[in-house]
Write a protein that holds these residues in place. Structure first.
Motif, mmCIF file in Angstrom:
data_model
loop_
_atom_site.group_PDB
_atom_site.id
_atom_site.type_symbol
_atom_site.label_atom_id
_atom_site.label_comp_id
_atom_site.label_asym_id
_atom_site.label_seq_id
_atom_site.Cartn_x
_atom_site.Cartn_y
_atom_site.Cartn_z
ATOM 1 N N ARG A 1 36.899 6.508 -15.350
ATOM 2 C CA ARG A 1 38.113 5.774 -15.722
ATOM 3 C C ARG A 1 38.843 6.202 -16.924
ATOM 4 N NH1 ARG A 1 36.953 1.106 -17.074
ATOM 5 N NH2 ARG A 1 39.175 0.561 -17.172
ATOM 6 N N ARG A 2 38.201 7.295 -17.652
ATOM 7 C CA ARG A 2 38.309 7.711 -19.037
ATOM 8 C C ARG A 2 39.527 8.695 -18.790
ATOM 9 N NH1 ARG A 2 36.656 3.054 -21.328
ATOM 10 N NH2 ARG A 2 34.367 3.117 -20.878
ATOM 11 N N ALA A 3 40.429 8.897 -19.710
ATOM 12 C CA ALA A 3 41.544 9.711 -19.755
ATOM 13 C C ALA A 3 41.323 10.845 -20.525
ATOM 14 C CB ALA A 3 43.068 9.144 -20.178
ATOM 15 N N HIS A 4 40.207 10.771 -21.205
ATOM 16 C CA HIS A 4 39.809 11.960 -22.244
ATOM 17 C C HIS A 4 38.680 12.910 -21.589
ATOM 18 C CE1 HIS A 4 37.183 8.719 -23.075
ATOM 19 N NE2 HIS A 4 36.230 9.555 -23.504
ATOM 20 N N LYS A 5 38.760 14.152 -21.905
ATOM 21 C CA LYS A 5 37.720 15.005 -21.293
ATOM 22 C C LYS A 5 36.472 15.334 -22.173
ATOM 23 C CE LYS A 5 40.617 15.306 -18.053
ATOM 24 N NZ LYS A 5 40.357 14.587 -16.698
ATOM 25 N N VAL A 6 36.591 15.109 -23.355
ATOM 26 C CA VAL A 6 35.236 15.230 -24.397
ATOM 27 C C VAL A 6 34.970 14.154 -25.182
ATOM 28 C CG1 VAL A 6 36.190 17.872 -24.688
ATOM 29 C CG2 VAL A 6 37.133 15.969 -26.206
ATOM 30 N N GLY B 1 44.756 2.359 -23.093
ATOM 31 C CA GLY B 1 43.918 3.249 -22.267
ATOM 32 C C GLY B 1 44.469 4.788 -22.152
ATOM 33 N N ILE B 2 45.712 4.951 -22.996
ATOM 34 C CA ILE B 2 46.016 6.381 -23.354
ATOM 35 C C ILE B 2 46.336 6.361 -24.685
ATOM 36 C CG2 ILE B 2 46.704 6.666 -20.900
ATOM 37 C CD1 ILE B 2 49.650 6.206 -21.886
ATOM 38 N N ASP B 3 46.638 7.624 -25.094
ATOM 39 C CA ASP B 3 46.730 7.797 -26.509
ATOM 40 C C ASP B 3 48.134 6.959 -27.028
ATOM 41 O OD1 ASP B 3 44.526 9.380 -26.767
ATOM 42 O OD2 ASP B 3 45.667 11.244 -26.412
ATOM 43 N N GLY B 4 48.095 6.454 -27.895
ATOM 44 C CA GLY B 4 49.356 5.910 -28.518
ATOM 45 C C GLY B 4 49.882 4.474 -28.194
ATOM 46 N N LEU B 5 49.521 4.101 -26.886
ATOM 47 C CA LEU B 5 50.241 3.195 -26.051
ATOM 48 C C LEU B 5 50.060 1.934 -26.980
ATOM 49 C CD1 LEU B 5 52.177 2.206 -23.918
ATOM 50 C CD2 LEU B 5 49.799 2.175 -22.460
ATOM 51 N N ALA B 6 48.924 1.438 -27.317
ATOM 52 C CA ALA B 6 48.655 0.050 -27.826
ATOM 53 C C ALA B 6 49.142 -0.119 -29.265
ATOM 54 C CB ALA B 6 47.212 -0.217 -27.828
ATOM 55 N N ALA B 7 48.966 1.199 -30.057
ATOM 56 C CA ALA B 7 49.554 1.360 -31.322
ATOM 57 C C ALA B 7 50.958 1.292 -31.501
ATOM 58 C CB ALA B 7 48.878 2.613 -31.934
ATOM 59 N N PHE C 1 39.992 7.195 -31.244
ATOM 60 C CA PHE C 1 40.375 5.999 -30.577
ATOM 61 C C PHE C 1 40.384 4.765 -31.234
ATOM 62 C CE2 PHE C 1 38.953 8.127 -26.462
ATOM 63 C CZ PHE C 1 40.152 9.139 -26.307
ATOM 64 N N MET C 2 41.022 3.693 -31.081
ATOM 65 C CA MET C 2 40.966 2.495 -31.906
ATOM 66 C C MET C 2 39.753 1.658 -31.503
ATOM 67 S SD MET C 2 43.861 -0.066 -30.909
ATOM 68 C CE MET C 2 45.396 0.786 -31.342
ATOM 69 N N HIS D 1 49.934 12.056 -21.960
ATOM 70 C CA HIS D 1 49.846 10.824 -22.499
ATOM 71 C C HIS D 1 51.036 10.618 -23.443
ATOM 72 C CE1 HIS D 1 45.325 10.179 -22.418
ATOM 73 N NE2 HIS D 1 45.455 10.828 -21.251
ATOM 74 N N MET D 2 51.615 11.350 -24.118
ATOM 75 C CA MET D 2 52.617 11.107 -24.894
ATOM 76 C C MET D 2 53.845 10.849 -24.288
ATOM 77 S SD MET D 2 54.168 13.918 -28.065
ATOM 78 C CE MET D 2 52.608 13.566 -28.910
ATOM 79 N N GLN D 3 54.180 11.545 -23.073
ATOM 80 C CA GLN D 3 55.423 11.108 -22.200
ATOM 81 C C GLN D 3 55.146 9.786 -21.720
ATOM 82 O OE1 GLN D 3 55.090 14.310 -19.493
ATOM 83 N NE2 GLN D 3 56.528 15.654 -20.617
ATOM 84 N N ALA D 4 53.866 9.254 -21.211
ATOM 85 C CA ALA D 4 53.805 7.898 -20.851
ATOM 86 C C ALA D 4 53.905 6.831 -21.789
ATOM 87 C CB ALA D 4 52.302 8.025 -20.083
ATOM 88 N N THR D 5 53.357 7.313 -22.966
ATOM 89 C CA THR D 5 53.432 6.416 -24.026
ATOM 90 C C THR D 5 55.007 5.951 -24.399
ATOM 91 O OG1 THR D 5 51.470 6.503 -25.022
ATOM 92 C CG2 THR D 5 52.930 6.015 -26.341
#
Length: 402
Positions: A60-65, A180-186, A234-235, A319-323
């Protein structure tokens, strides 16, 4: 709200020395918080790497590392440092903002434990209630007027306390769920805190405005690293819990102040609806996910990849586009509502929001169906469809695609 009166009000404000001083204080708070956040996060990343405090990739994680998850530590530090640097220009809300720091500290340590070793969900809710009750009882912060929504005006104190506590818990967890993805909640929180902060500033509630812009600055500094490829962080629950709590604080105070000053030119007669619109992305996403899980016979708190940001990723967005899509939607909804709300009752506005939620459900269904067809081989799609029809599972699948 009469915009002609607001324009005249703004012109008068700009000649007010106290307002100018408050505006400069908010700008400095924003910049200092951003600066502290940018300085603190590399230190947090280094410590997390040395102590192996990383979140590993998963289904369920969007990151790879493996990625550090303690960005909330830097956000918390930036808020405290930037807010307490300046003397308060008004005493109306100083006590309440100080109490919000106390509540935020409780959730900070709750989030730290959750990020490092995990915490029982029931205990997490208990600490959220405790943080909210500090503001409700010691700060006399409650939603006790409903602005004629469905014919309701003043409500009794017990209902008021329960409703306010529910708002804190719901918004705190809503922000946690969209992280759940970069920048969305922030990004959503930055837009919301900036919007609330602007209104607090215009109405001379400088302590609230300073706190709101401080949060926005801390989040902007965090996003510089959240989108980074080489220094990503991540936060974590630490960040999402304190951010959700502070946004709930701003929203409840915004509603209560408009009830107290509803005959002023800067007051909104539909403040609760505006607060919902400002936070429409986390509210709608949480409602949709909970509803879909319940209809599918699962616990509303069960984990899945059914959030709108997951659906957008499955449709090929980065991630950036979805955010960007979700932040623009939030900003656009807020601006359109502020321009067109004047002749609409609060009950009608709530019904319009209900219609928008239905459209949101339809959009998510369409996008999820599209993602299935794009990502599945044609022969496999036909075989899956045939098997589901034979076993009577097609109706349940529709619910899952919502």
């Amino acid at each position: 709200m009469n915009f002609d009166l607001v324009i005249a009000y703004l012109q008068n404000k700009l000649s007010d020395d106290l307002f100018k001083l408050g505006m400069y204080q908010c700008i400095l708070s924003f910049l200092v918080a951003c600066f502290v956040s940018i300085l603190a996060i590399p230190v947090v990343i280094k410590i997390a790497e040395l102590k192996s405090l990383m979140e590993k990739p998963g289904e369920r994680r969007a990151h790879k590392v493996p990625t550090p998850t303690l960005g909330g530590v830097a956000i918390f530090a930036a808020i405290l440092i930037a807010y307490f640097l300046w003397p308060s220009l008004d005493q109306t809300d100083v006590y309440r903002t100080n109490l919000s720091i106390a509540g935020m500290t409780i959730l900070f340590f709750t989030g730290i434990k959750d990020d490092l070793v995990g915490i029982d969900p029931n205990k997490k809710i208990v600490f959220q209630v405790l943080a909210a009750m500090i503001l409700i009882f010691f700060g006399d912060l409650r939603v006790d007027y409903l602005y004629d929504i469905m014919g309701f005006h003043h409500i009794n104190i017990v209902v008021s306390i329960l409703l306010t506590c529910f708002i804190f818990i719901a918004l705190t967890n809503a922000i946690n769920l969209i992280d759940g993805i970069d920048g969305l909640a922030a990004g959503i929180a930055t837009i919301a805190s900036g919007t609330f902060g602007g209104w607090f500033l215009l109405t001379n509630h400088f302590a609230m405005a300073c706190m709101a812009f401080t949060l926005a600055g801390a989040l902007l500094g965090f996003m510089r690293f959240n989108f980074s490829r080489t220094s990503k962080i991540f936060m974590g629950n630490t960040g999402s819990l304190i951010i959700g709590f502070m946004l709930a604080f701003f929203a409840v105070r915004f509603v209560s102040l408009n009830a107290s000053y509803r005959y002023e030119p800067t007051a909104f007669f539909n403040a609760p609806i505006i607060a919902i619109v400002i936070l429409i992305v986390p509210i709608f996403d949480t409602l949709r996910v909970f509803l879909v899980r319940i209809l599918a016979g699962r616990s509303p708190f069960s984990a899945d990849r059914n959030h709108m940001h997951h659906i957008l990723l499955d449709n090929g967005l980065t991630h950036m586009q979805a955010t960007a899509v979700m932040c623009v939607a939030s900003l656009l909804n807020t601006m359109l509502f502020l321009f067109f709300h004047r002749d609409i009752s609060n009950t009608a506005s709530l019904l319009i929001l209900g219609g928008m939620f239905g459209l949101y459900m339809l959009t998510s269904f369409t996008l999820k169906m599209r993602a299935m067809y794009v990502n599945t081989h044609p022969r496999r799609r036909l075989a899956v469809l045939r098997r589901e029809i034979q076993h009577g599972l097609f109706g349940r699948r529709i619910v899952d695609y919502l």
